[in-house]
Design a protein around this motif. Structure first.
Motif, PDB file in Angstrom:
ATOM      1  N   ASN A 185     -25.397  -5.261  14.020  1.00 34.75           N
ATOM      2  CA  ASN A 185     -26.514  -6.139  13.658  1.00 34.75           C
ATOM      3  C   ASN A 185     -27.126  -5.815  12.303  1.00 34.75           C
ATOM      4  O   ASN A 185     -27.855  -6.637  11.743  1.00 34.75           O
ATOM      5  CB  ASN A 185     -27.596  -6.130  14.742  1.00 34.75           C
ATOM      6  N   SER A 186     -26.848  -4.621  11.764  1.00 30.58           N
ATOM      7  CA  SER A 186     -27.416  -4.293  10.454  1.00 30.58           C
ATOM      8  C   SER A 186     -26.646  -3.169   9.778  1.00 30.58           C
ATOM      9  O   SER A 186     -26.042  -2.321  10.442  1.00 30.58           O
ATOM     10  CB  SER A 186     -28.899  -3.904  10.571  1.00 30.58           C
ATOM     11  N   ILE A 187     -26.648  -3.208   8.449  1.00 32.57           N
ATOM     12  CA  ILE A 187     -26.112  -2.122   7.628  1.00 32.57           C
ATOM     13  C   ILE A 187     -27.154  -1.804   6.549  1.00 32.57           C
ATOM     14  O   ILE A 187     -27.915  -2.679   6.142  1.00 32.57           O
ATOM     15  CB  ILE A 187     -24.743  -2.464   6.978  1.00 32.57           C
ATOM     16  N   SER A 188     -27.192  -0.550   6.119  1.00 31.13           N
ATOM     17  CA  SER A 188     -28.176  -0.140   5.117  1.00 31.13           C
ATOM     18  C   SER A 188     -27.588   0.973   4.262  1.00 31.13           C
ATOM     19  O   SER A 188     -27.061   1.952   4.792  1.00 31.13           O
ATOM     20  CB  SER A 188     -29.458   0.337   5.811  1.00 31.13           C
ATOM     21  N   VAL A 189     -27.675   0.797   2.945  1.00 33.07           N
ATOM     22  CA  VAL A 189     -27.148   1.791   2.005  1.00 33.07           C
ATOM     23  C   VAL A 189     -28.221   2.836   1.735  1.00 33.07           C
ATOM     24  O   VAL A 189     -29.389   2.505   1.482  1.00 33.07           O
ATOM     25  CB  VAL A 189     -26.701   1.125   0.686  1.00 33.07           C
TER      26      VAL A 189
END
Length: 455
Positions: A185-189
């Motif tokens: 549901n989400s990715i974050s760098v």
């Protein structure tokens, strides 16, 4: 903020040039063309959209026109590529759809740009490069690239670079697969520019951008017995400045801030942000509408912005007991929750966004409306992304939903709202007052007219 006149900079269908209108009646809207994510890069010069068909369309901001030196550059299609294809998991007999769930840009390190895109299961790292010169005059190859007969080579020459039409090349650099059992549901760098995290319903994994065959599980809320499951992870994000901190939200309306310095597995949170429920507002739908659909750190890193079904809330990292600000997005729907439950709209996941200075927040609503809230003046405005309002330089008129009683001339009755037209995905330029709004299969870009005329 409400003093700003928002003007339509452009309206584009993602697979058409920005100045070409694509018919968008409900009858001919292809499901594959529905935009599922929107994301500006760190400078705001590029804007990426992903759709249900697994495609990524990148728009580039054109330089300011020489004929109109004070006009802002518009966004035009820069590159389009197929990021994901439909797959089938034979072990589980499940179809994996190609829909792009999230796109995240990596900070630019050189002339190339890089972004991560993900569907339900697989995350891919893409490199976007430009080529406007080609080498000519090889000694051992002909113009088609084939090797020459060495006996025909009688003299040597120095190869030269000749100008050519600009070509944008998009190449897959890494494929991060097999990391998730449930839907991503989400990715974050991360701010360290070396790692990123991906979250599904029950787990969050930490990846290194250079390593594809393994990831580290940093959160796991899966119970030993799935019948004991009471909540799921809905979104997660890294802190913009502290690489050890991240937050994740849950379907119960709570936020958990975790510190990776404390332990390798962050099942024990550092801080829990939760607002006590008002018993007088308790209803059958309370748990559904309190589920957090999006969480975003402010650019300063001091605050967190969350969106649930009816409200957006601003949380101070130093205060866990309640949000410091709560804004009603469409409180007039509170009496309509029963019908919204029956048509599944109550499960819609709206996103939220900060402006560059963290002073204004934005989120979507129904009827192609989107809402803005000025944190300083406490004023708010409802605007509409539609074909009528998207003529170039057209000024957006504030809209108002009438619940009952006297209606003004341009008011819209709550009973006449179109729940099939919804603004789920929005993005705000990192430094300027330019916003991108995804409405079904159309992308609208608006900029504030006041500031653009003052430049």
């Amino acid at each position: 903020m409400t003093g700003i006149a928002w003007a339509a900079a452009m309206q584009a269908s993602p697979h058409y040039p920005a100045n070409v209108s694509q018919p968008c009646s409900e009858e001919i809207t292809s499901g594959a063309d529905i935009i599922s994510t929107v994301e500006f890069n760190h400078t705001g010069e590029l804007l990426a959209t992903g759709d249900k068909g697994g495609r990524v369309v990148i728009f580039q901001r054109e330089p300011e026109s020489k004929n109109e030196p004070y006009s802002q550059g518009e966004y035009n299609v820069y590159s389009t590529f197929q990021s994901h294809e439909p797959e089938f998991d034979y072990l589980k007999s499940l179809e994996i759809e190609e829909k792009i769930n999230k796109i995240k840009w990596l900070p630019q390190q050189n002339a190339a740009h890089s972004l991560l895109s993900t569907n339900d299961k697989t995350i891919k790292l893409w490199k976007i490069t430009e080529r406007d010169k080609r080498p000519e005059g090889y000694n051992l190859k002909d113009e088609e690239g084939k090797l020459k007969d060495l006996s025909t080579v009688t003299s040597l020459q120095v190869p030269v670079l000749k100008p050519m039409d600009l070509m944008v090349e998009v190449t897959p650099r890494r494929i991060f697969a097999n990391g998730h059992t449930y839907h991503v549901n989400s990715i974050s760098v991360n701010s360290d520019c070396e790692t990123y995290m991906s979250a599904d319903d029950l787990r969050i994994n930490l990846w290194h951008l250079a390593i594809t065959d393994r990831s580290f599980n940093i959160v796991d809320i899966k119970p030993a017995n799935m019948e004991d499951l009471t909540e799921v992870i809905t979104a997660s994000e890294f802190h913009p400045h502290h690489c050890n901190l991240f937050v994740y939200s849950s379907s119960k309306g709570s936020l958990r801030l975790c510190d990776m310095r404390a332990s390798a597995l962050c099942d024990k949170h550092s801080k829990l942000y939760e607002e006590p429920e008002d018993p007088s507002n308790r209803s059958f739908f309370s748990e559904i509408i309190s589920s957090v659909s999006d969480v975003k750190f402010s650019h300063s890193g001091r605050y967190m912005l969350t969106r649930d079904y009816l409200t957006v809330k601003v949380w101070d990292l130093n205060m866990e007991t309640k949000p410091v600000e709560t804004y009603q997005v469409h409180d007039y729907l509170r009496s309509k929750l029963c019908s919204l439950y029956e048509n599944d709209c109550i499960f819609d996941k709206f996103e939220c966004a900060w402006n560059g200075s963290d002073s204004v927040i934005m989120t979507g609503a129904y009827n192609n409306f989107f809402r803005m809230f000025d944190r300083n003046t406490k004023r708010d405005v409802t605007l509409e992304a539609s074909r009528e309002s998207s003529k170039p330089r057209a000024i957006l008129k504030p809209r108002r939903v009438c619940v009952g009683g006297k209606r003004r001339k341009d008011d819209i009755s709550v009973d006449s709202l179109d729940f099939t037209k919804k603004i789920l995905h929005t993005a705000w330029h990192p430094t300027e007052n330019i916003i991108a709004i995804a409405a079904t299969n159309n992308l609208y870009i608006f900029q504030d007219k006041v500031n653009s005329e003052m430049h």
